[in-house]
Motif scaffolding. Structure first.
Motif, PDB file in Angstrom:
ATOM      1  N   ASN A  46     -19.716   7.372  56.252  1.00  0.00           N
ATOM      2  CA  ASN A  46     -19.903   8.829  56.144  1.00  0.00           C
ATOM      3  C   ASN A  46     -18.741   9.509  55.425  1.00  0.00           C
ATOM      4  O   ASN A  46     -18.278  10.571  55.831  1.00  0.00           O
ATOM      5  N   ASP A  47     -18.275   8.897  54.361  1.00  0.00           N
ATOM      6  CA  ASP A  47     -17.191   9.438  53.532  1.00  0.00           C
ATOM      7  C   ASP A  47     -15.916   9.717  54.325  1.00  0.00           C
ATOM      8  O   ASP A  47     -15.105  10.548  53.928  1.00  0.00           O
ATOM      9  N   ASP A  48     -15.743   9.026  55.440  1.00  0.00           N
ATOM     10  CA  ASP A  48     -14.507   9.126  56.213  1.00  0.00           C
ATOM     11  C   ASP A  48     -13.402   8.419  55.438  1.00  0.00           C
ATOM     12  O   ASP A  48     -13.615   7.368  54.850  1.00  0.00           O
ATOM     13  N   TRP A  83     -19.461   0.736  50.138  1.00  0.00           N
ATOM     14  CA  TRP A  83     -18.965  -0.636  50.056  1.00  0.00           C
ATOM     15  C   TRP A  83     -19.364  -1.220  48.700  1.00  0.00           C
ATOM     16  O   TRP A  83     -20.434  -0.927  48.187  1.00  0.00           O
ATOM     17  N   SER A  84     -18.501  -2.001  48.135  1.00  0.00           N
ATOM     18  CA  SER A  84     -18.776  -2.715  46.893  1.00  0.00           C
ATOM     19  C   SER A  84     -19.206  -1.764  45.772  1.00  0.00           C
ATOM     20  O   SER A  84     -20.177  -2.005  45.063  1.00  0.00           O
ATOM     21  N   ARG A 124     -27.637  14.035  47.407  1.00  0.00           N
ATOM     22  CA  ARG A 124     -27.424  12.939  48.350  1.00  0.00           C
ATOM     23  C   ARG A 124     -27.986  11.647  47.768  1.00  0.00           C
ATOM     24  O   ARG A 124     -29.048  11.650  47.154  1.00  0.00           O
ATOM     25  N   ASP A 125     -27.257  10.556  48.003  1.00  0.00           N
ATOM     26  CA  ASP A 125     -27.774   9.236  47.665  1.00  0.00           C
ATOM     27  C   ASP A 125     -28.843   8.880  48.685  1.00  0.00           C
ATOM     28  O   ASP A 125     -28.658   9.097  49.891  1.00  0.00           O
ATOM     29  N   ASP A 158     -27.073  14.368  58.026  1.00  0.00           N
ATOM     30  CA  ASP A 158     -25.834  15.151  57.997  1.00  0.00           C
ATOM     31  C   ASP A 158     -26.186  16.635  58.133  1.00  0.00           C
ATOM     32  O   ASP A 158     -27.365  16.985  58.206  1.00  0.00           O
ATOM     33  N   PRO A 159     -25.204  17.526  58.176  1.00  0.00           N
ATOM     34  CA  PRO A 159     -25.503  18.951  58.391  1.00  0.00           C
ATOM     35  C   PRO A 159     -26.423  19.573  57.337  1.00  0.00           C
ATOM     36  O   PRO A 159     -27.152  20.514  57.634  1.00  0.00           O
TER      37      PRO A 159
END
Length: 169
Positions: A46-48, A83-84, A124-125, A158-159
């Motif tokens: 989540n883009d953390d 990832w990747s 959004r992807d 997400d929001p």
């Protein structure tokens, strides 16, 4: 007579029952040695900004992966994994979180854009699948027309996406 109080307190520091103690030992072993396993990869969820570890089993499908968390970590359906050099959407995640969380993720293959109520363009992807067999009407009493260009879209929770409504196109 022997006082067993101190001995019992030492044994029970990692759990009240034999099962709890074995579970504790297994968690500690994986936390200590799991990251050395080649299946564990550094990811962002989540883009953390904090890097986390997921076991990602390669399998035969390049766009679909089975995943496992480290003990005491959670992941939910709708989470976005980076990832990747690509985005992956968590499709399933087991609700049994006693030891590790097992799940699946699928590689995002499209970008969905829409305008929110403030007029901002949101991107959004998403995972976009051909779904001509997937048909659901808005109301049971109305005639359902089956089109040839139906698609099924999985999107992160997400929001912004929670505000999307069924009749928004």
């Amino acid at each position: 007579m022997v006082d067993w109080t101190r001995y019992e307190s030492i044994i029970k520091t990692t759990g009240e029952t034999q099962r709890e103690r074995e579970l504790y030992k297994a968690k500690q072993f994986i936390l200590r040695n799991g990251r050395a396993n080649p299946s564990f990869k550094k990811v962002h969820i989540n883009d953390d900004s904090e890097e986390r570890w997921l076991a990602i089993n390669s399998g035969t499908q390049t766009y679909y992966k089975k995943i496992h968390t480290l003990p005491n970590e959670v992941i939910y359906p709708g989470d976005m994994v980076t990832w990747s050099n690509s985005k992956w959407l968590v499709i399933t995640a087991d609700s049994d979180q006693e030891f590790i969380v097992d799940g699946t993720m699928q590689q995002c293959n499209r970008v969905l854009k829409w305008q929110n109520e403030n007029g901002d363009i949101i991107e959004r992807d998403v995972v976009c699948l051909s779904a001509t067999a997937y048909n659901s009407g808005v109301e049971d009493t109305q005639l359902l027309t089956i089109g040839y260009d139906q698609i099924l879209i999985y999107i992160a929770y997400d929001p912004e996406t929670v505000l999307l409504d069924r009749d928004m196109r």
